[in-house]
Scaffold this motif. Structure first.
Motif, PDB file in Angstrom:
ATOM      1  N   UNK A 242      -0.018   5.906   5.950  1.00  6.27           N
ATOM      2  CA  UNK A 242      -0.739   6.779   5.019  1.00  6.27           C
ATOM      3  C   UNK A 242      -0.872   6.123   3.649  1.00  6.27           C
ATOM      4  N   UNK A 243       0.181   5.432   3.215  1.00  3.36           N
ATOM      5  CA  UNK A 243       0.103   4.744   1.926  1.00  3.36           C
ATOM      6  C   UNK A 243      -0.945   3.644   1.930  1.00  3.36           C
ATOM      7  N   UNK A 244      -1.004   2.890   3.035  1.00  5.85           N
ATOM      8  CA  UNK A 244      -1.999   1.834   3.143  1.00  5.85           C
ATOM      9  C   UNK A 244      -3.401   2.425   3.163  1.00  5.85           C
ATOM     10  N   UNK A 250      -8.843   3.940  -2.115  1.00 10.28           N
ATOM     11  CA  UNK A 250      -8.959   3.991  -3.580  1.00 10.28           C
ATOM     12  C   UNK A 250      -9.336   2.647  -4.183  1.00 10.28           C
ATOM     13  N   UNK A 251      -8.626   1.601  -3.768  1.00  4.39           N
ATOM     14  CA  UNK A 251      -8.766   0.292  -4.411  1.00  4.39           C
ATOM     15  C   UNK A 251      -9.421  -0.763  -3.524  1.00  4.39           C
ATOM     16  N   UNK A 252      -9.579  -0.467  -2.249  1.00  3.88           N
ATOM     17  CA  UNK A 252     -10.052  -1.495  -1.336  1.00  3.88           C
ATOM     18  C   UNK A 252      -8.948  -2.499  -1.031  1.00  3.88           C
ATOM     19  N   UNK A 253      -9.283  -3.578  -0.342  1.00  4.84           N
ATOM     20  CA  UNK A 253      -8.292  -4.587  -0.004  1.00  4.84           C
ATOM     21  C   UNK A 253      -8.875  -5.627   0.919  1.00  4.84           C
ATOM     22  N   UNK A 254      -8.117  -6.674   1.245  1.00  3.88           N
ATOM     23  CA  UNK A 254      -8.610  -7.749   2.109  1.00  3.88           C
ATOM     24  C   UNK A 254      -8.785  -7.257   3.541  1.00  3.88           C
ATOM     25  N   UNK A 255      -9.573  -7.972   4.335  1.00  6.19           N
ATOM     26  CA  UNK A 255      -9.822  -7.532   5.713  1.00  6.19           C
ATOM     27  C   UNK A 255      -8.553  -7.445   6.554  1.00  6.19           C
ATOM     28  N   UNK A 256      -7.547  -8.285   6.250  1.00  9.22           N
ATOM     29  CA  UNK A 256      -6.302  -8.225   7.010  1.00  9.22           C
ATOM     30  C   UNK A 256      -5.637  -6.864   6.864  1.00  9.22           C
ATOM     31  N   UNK A 257      -5.724  -6.261   5.675  1.00 11.36           N
ATOM     32  CA  UNK A 257      -5.127  -4.941   5.475  1.00 11.36           C
ATOM     33  C   UNK A 257      -5.891  -3.868   6.237  1.00 11.36           C
ATOM     34  N   UNK A 258      -7.204  -3.962   6.249  1.00 13.29           N
ATOM     35  CA  UNK A 258      -7.996  -3.011   7.038  1.00 13.29           C
ATOM     36  C   UNK A 258      -7.661  -3.150   8.525  1.00 13.29           C
ATOM     37  N   UNK A 259      -7.553  -4.381   9.011  1.00 19.52           N
ATOM     38  CA  UNK A 259      -7.217  -4.602  10.419  1.00 19.52           C
ATOM     39  C   UNK A 259      -5.829  -4.058  10.735  1.00 19.52           C
ATOM     40  N   UNK A 260      -4.894  -4.233   9.799  1.00 22.92           N
ATOM     41  CA  UNK A 260      -3.539  -3.724   9.999  1.00 22.92           C
ATOM     42  C   UNK A 260      -3.550  -2.194  10.096  1.00 22.92           C
TER      43      UNK A 260
END
Length: 304
Positions: A242-244, A250-260
């Motif tokens: 949920x935190x991720x 809110x802030x977006x992030x690299x594709x690795x975080x989206x995949x995770x």
């Protein structure tokens, strides 16, 4: 679907020999192109590879009867999608790999224009596996179709790099596999092969390259999880997910975080939410082929 092949035999293209003068670049590329067009067909490659594949197994009498009935039914209904899917799966399980590949080809054809991506990738997996790790001209045609409709597909990019390596073009293979190594989620099935081969591929391409370290939980994470009950671990995972999700929203992030996040939601059983987030991520990274490969790889591993 067959596991991706491992082992250094996957890269066997000749890239030069000591004491032999280099050909001019144009002549070398012409020779490589000629050799690529003359490489063995799928049936020829399968015949060469057959002695080195796992041997066929002898099923019990009941399973043999069921397989005979399935094969007979498909002779009467050759375009039965469910039957062809079962046949491909079970022929492979028995070690009848050419029969499995043929059944998968018929399955893909039976779908017509509506063939799912996972079935096309499964066919490509089977073709390369049954040919002993060799990307035949027929497999290249399947690969080309996947890359045309899904250019960011991780499995297809892996096989594209493999084809370049086998065609004597490490200079083209290396950037493809490097991108996969650096952007794929940690559980991507092609990563073990690429990690084993990337140093040799880089050297053949004339590149000095140090692969990134394998990511994983640190000692504090492991110690904390070991002391938790099953419910506490589940709550911890839920909180992290949920935190991720909140941070990415809110802030977006690299594709690795989206995949995770996509993979974690799949593990938690929230497949619909995972697919919605995958669609969102694909829109966010629409102009980034490497990022799309990472997102698509995570989405493909979600349960149906």
């Amino acid at each position: 679907v067959m596991a991706l092949l491992a082992g250094s035999f996957l890269i066997y293209a000749r890239v030069g020999a000591p004491g032999v003068a280099d050909l001019p670049m144009t002549e070398r590329l012409t020779d490589l192109d000629t050799a690529a067009r003359a490489r063995p067909s799928q049936p020829e490659a399968e015949a060469r590879a057959r002695p080195f594949l796992p041997p066929a197994t002898e099923p019990d009498a009941r399973f043999t009867e069921l397989m005979d009935r399935l094969r007979t039914a498909l002779r009467e209904r050759p375009n039965d999608i469910r039957g062809l899917s079962l046949l491909a799966e079970n022929e492979a399980r028995l070690g009848n790999f050419t029969a499995a590949r043929e059944a998968q080809q018929k399955l893909v054809a039976a779908y017509g224009d509506d063939v799912p991506l996972n079935e096309r990738v499964a066919l490509l997996d089977l073709m390369v596996f049954t040919a002993g790790g060799f990307v035949s001209p027929e497999a290249e045609a399947v690969l080309g179709g996947i890359l045309k409709s899904h250019p960011g597909n991780g499995a297809a990019q892996y096989y594209a790099g493999l084809l370049f390596a086998q065609s004597g073009r490490p200079d083209r293979a290396f950037p493809v596999w490097r991108r996969l190594l650096e952007t794929s989620p940690p559980d991507a099935p092609w990563l073990p092969v690429i990690r084993d081969e990337i140093a040799a591929l880089a050297a053949a391409a004339g590149v000095t390259y140090t692969p990134p370290a394998i990511r994983g939980p640190d000692a504090d994470d492991i110690a904390a999880a070991d002391e938790m009950s099953a419910d506490e671990r589940q709550a911890m995972i839920r909180g992290m997910v949920d935190g991720l999700a909140d941070r990415l929203a809110t802030d977006g992030g690299p594709p690795e975080d989206w995949a995770r996040l996509i993979s974690a939601l799949g593990v938690l059983g929230e497949t619909a939410r995972a697919r919605a987030i995958a669609d969102e991520a694909l829109a966010v990274f629409a102009d980034n082929a490497a990022a799309l490969a990472t997102i698509e790889a995570a989405a493909q591993r979600l349960p149906e």
